[in-house]
Design an enzyme around this catalytic site. Structure first.
Site, PDB file in Angstrom:
ATOM      1  N   SER A 206      69.820 -51.534  52.136  1.00  0.00           N
ATOM      2  CA  SER A 206      70.028 -51.557  53.743  1.00  0.00           C
ATOM      3  C   SER A 206      69.224 -52.306  54.568  1.00  0.00           C
ATOM      4  O   SER A 206      69.483 -52.309  55.660  1.00  0.00           O
ATOM      5  CB  SER A 206      69.759 -49.926  54.128  1.00  0.00           C
ATOM      6  OG  SER A 206      68.517 -49.558  53.859  1.00  0.00           O
ATOM      7  N   HIS A 234      75.156 -46.953  51.076  1.00  0.00           N
ATOM      8  CA  HIS A 234      75.705 -47.964  51.845  1.00  0.00           C
ATOM      9  C   HIS A 234      76.807 -48.870  51.292  1.00  0.00           C
ATOM     10  O   HIS A 234      77.077 -49.575  51.531  1.00  0.00           O
ATOM     11  CB  HIS A 234      74.519 -49.010  52.169  1.00  0.00           C
ATOM     12  CG  HIS A 234      73.469 -48.297  52.920  1.00  0.00           C
ATOM     13  ND1 HIS A 234      73.562 -48.021  54.364  1.00  0.00           N
ATOM     14  CD2 HIS A 234      72.223 -47.684  52.872  1.00  0.00           C
ATOM     15  CE1 HIS A 234      72.366 -47.335  54.848  1.00  0.00           C
ATOM     16  NE2 HIS A 234      71.551 -47.358  53.880  1.00  0.00           N
ATOM     17  N   LYS A 265      76.948 -40.734  55.811  1.00  0.00           N
ATOM     18  CA  LYS A 265      76.896 -42.111  56.442  1.00  0.00           C
ATOM     19  C   LYS A 265      78.695 -42.402  56.693  1.00  0.00           C
ATOM     20  O   LYS A 265      79.227 -41.836  57.648  1.00  0.00           O
ATOM     21  CB  LYS A 265      76.539 -43.095  55.617  1.00  0.00           C
ATOM     22  CG  LYS A 265      74.874 -43.031  55.523  1.00  0.00           C
ATOM     23  CD  LYS A 265      74.085 -44.160  54.997  1.00  0.00           C
ATOM     24  CE  LYS A 265      72.850 -43.906  54.353  1.00  0.00           C
ATOM     25  NZ  LYS A 265      71.737 -43.285  55.282  1.00  0.00           N
TER      26      LYS A 265
HETATM   27  N1  PLP Z   1      69.861 -43.543  49.588  1.00  0.00           N
HETATM   28  C1  PLP Z   1      69.974 -44.616  50.452  1.00  0.00           C
HETATM   29  C2  PLP Z   1      70.131 -46.141  49.810  1.00  0.00           C
HETATM   30  C3  PLP Z   1      69.834 -44.297  51.669  1.00  0.00           C
HETATM   31  O1  PLP Z   1      70.048 -45.264  52.593  1.00  0.00           O
HETATM   32  C4  PLP Z   1      69.686 -43.085  52.037  1.00  0.00           C
HETATM   33  C5  PLP Z   1      69.771 -42.645  53.713  1.00  0.00           C
HETATM   34  O2  PLP Z   1      69.109 -43.388  54.294  1.00  0.00           O
HETATM   35  C6  PLP Z   1      69.561 -42.141  51.058  1.00  0.00           C
HETATM   36  C7  PLP Z   1      69.599 -42.367  49.908  1.00  0.00           C
HETATM   37  C8  PLP Z   1      69.702 -40.697  51.731  1.00  0.00           C
HETATM   38  O3  PLP Z   1      70.778 -40.050  52.081  1.00  0.00           O
HETATM   39  P1  PLP Z   1      70.986 -38.846  52.913  1.00  0.00           P
HETATM   40  O4  PLP Z   1      70.830 -38.820  54.273  1.00  0.00           O
HETATM   41  O5  PLP Z   1      72.118 -38.141  52.584  1.00  0.00           O
HETATM   42  O6  PLP Z   1      69.834 -37.865  52.519  1.00  0.00           O
END
Ligand code: PLP
Length: 419
Positions: A206, A234, A265
């Site tokens: 990200s 993502h 997301k």
């Molecule tokens: N994994 C990645 C790569 C993320 O970017 C995020 C959130 O920012 C998460 C996991 C966590 O996701 P959640 O918002 O569903 O807890």
């Protein structure tokens, strides 16, 4: 014996009220010191308060008029899609506000089972399990699956929730250099003595918008008898021809064993996460994964929204194509203007500026021109690699994209980032 019991029975114990008071005073001192250190390091994160729905145009407290939003993970624009909202309302009406229970006590409704089946179908996997978030899915997976007889090999830039999830498990831990396949191979060779070997990577990262080389990872995994786990937060919903994710984009859907992803997301943006993969793995997680066993069920409205988002995606990939076209438009125009954009055609478009102050001042000036973007600097990204991260959504119009580029050019010239 517990330290508090020693104190309570000690000769010099202060009266109860005074002790509580002094402990609180001490706590305040410790907290102030910590907070001051964060301010001093220049890493204080402040939150802008949105007073409207999430979308391409939002209202922000303290800013007059609507502004164009380029910093949400609302890749497909489904957060405020009328059919998604309607499905959430219907689920709320039919199934109530929440379950007041964990899944295995009395928190499983038919809609939870339907959504799990739909997620597995979407990803072409055997089964799926829902969690309150993907952070929880990552916290639950490794500890439930891996023992000291096993090894996990993790990309050094994996998301914090993968890092934390891996910390919780007792497997032997290897960290390979970001996207470095020679390093991964060397570590896979070392790890041959372990029972299971699990390679863990984000599908799309990200901060840089770069993509894991899954074909190469899967080839190495097959050569060294390893399993592949990919966090698709993502990627789910928009990477690949039909939005299945990085594995579809790179043609390895049949080689990635485990996927974790988010409903928070692209898939409606409410909240929730999941693991999808082999049936027995999902069965084991239902028995052992602590964030699943010890946390409340997803609220019906959230389930309804995510379920509708998946329906929309499975019906047509027009939204996916629209987002891809707008991403290309933004990247092409920004590069033509002289900016450097990292990443591989991902809707995360990091506009590289280098200097932290420049990134922060430019982001502020973009907001003055009605464009909401965020500057990222150390320690979120390496020193000297400050950037403004722009995120494109299917619901941005071409005019929105062009306005954003024009504002960047104007602000970039003002601050000397462009000639
Ligand atoms: N994994 C990645 C790569 C993320 O970017 C995020 C959130 O920012 C998460 C996991 C966590 O996701 P959640 O918002 O569903 O807890």
């Amino acid at each position: 014996m517990w330290a508090s019991r020693v104190l309570r029975t000690g000769r010099f114990a202060a009266p109860r009220g005074c002790r509580a008071q002094s402990a609180l005073t001490q706590l305040r001192g410790v907290l102030e010191e910590e907070l001051e250190a964060i301010r001093g390091a220049g890493t204080w994160k402040s939150e802008r308060v949105i007073t409207s729905r999430q979308g391409p145009r939002i209202h922000v407290d303290g800013v007059s008029g609507g502004i164009l939003n380029f910093c949400a993970n609302n890749y497909l624009g489904l957060s405020s899609h009328p059919e998604v909202i309607q499905a959430g309302l219907q689920a709320l009406e039919e199934f109530g506000a929440g379950l007041s229970s964990t899944r295995f006590i009395c928190g499983t409704q038919s809609i939870h089972k339907d959504l799990e089946a739909k997620i597995a179908r979407f990803h072409q996997r055997e089964d799926a399990i829902l969690y309150p978030s993907c952070f929880d899915a990552n916290a639950g997976l490794f500890e439930a699956l891996l023992t000291p007889q096993d090894a996990v090999l993790s990309d050094e830039l994996n998301h914090a929730s993968i890092i934390d999830g891996i910390r919780l498990c007792k497997a032997y831990k290897y960290r390979y250099r970001h996207l470095d396949m020679a390093d991964l191979e060397a570590k896979l060779k070392e790890a041959q003595q372990y029972r299971l070997r699990l390679v863990a990577t984000d599908g799309a990262f990200s901060m840089d918008g770069d993509i894991a080389p899954l074909q190469e990872i899967c080839r190495l995994a097959s050569r060294y008898g390893a399993l592949v786990f990919v966090d698709e937060c993502h990627a789910t919903g928009f990477l690949g021809a039909t939005g299945r994710g990085t594995d579809e984009l790179l043609g390895v859907m049949d080689q990635v064993t485990i996927i974790n992803s988010t409903l928070g997301k692209a898939l409606g943006g409410a909240s929730g996460g999941y693991t999808t993969g082999p049936g027995p793995l999902v069965s084991l997680l239902r028995q052992r994964a602590r964030p699943y066993l010890f946390s409340n069920s997803l609220p019906p409205a959230v389930v309804g929204c995510a379920s509708k988002a998946l329906d929309l995606l499975m019906e047509s990939n027009a939204i996916v194509q629209s987002m891809a076209a707008k991403t290309q438009r933004f990247r092409r125009k920004m590069e033509a203007a002289g900016f450097t954009i990292l990443g591989a055609n991902h809707p995360i478009c990091p506009v590289m500026l280098g200097d932290a102050r420049l990134a922060s001042c430019m982001a502020d000036d973009m907001l003055k021109r009605g464009i909401f973007v965020i500057g990222f600097s150390y320690p979120v990204v390496p020193k000297g690699k400050a950037r403004i991260r722009v995120q494109i959504s299917a619901v941005h119009s071409e005019e929105d994209i062009d306005r954003c580029v024009e504002a960047f050019v104007e602000v970039g010239r003002l601050h000397g980032a462009l000639p």
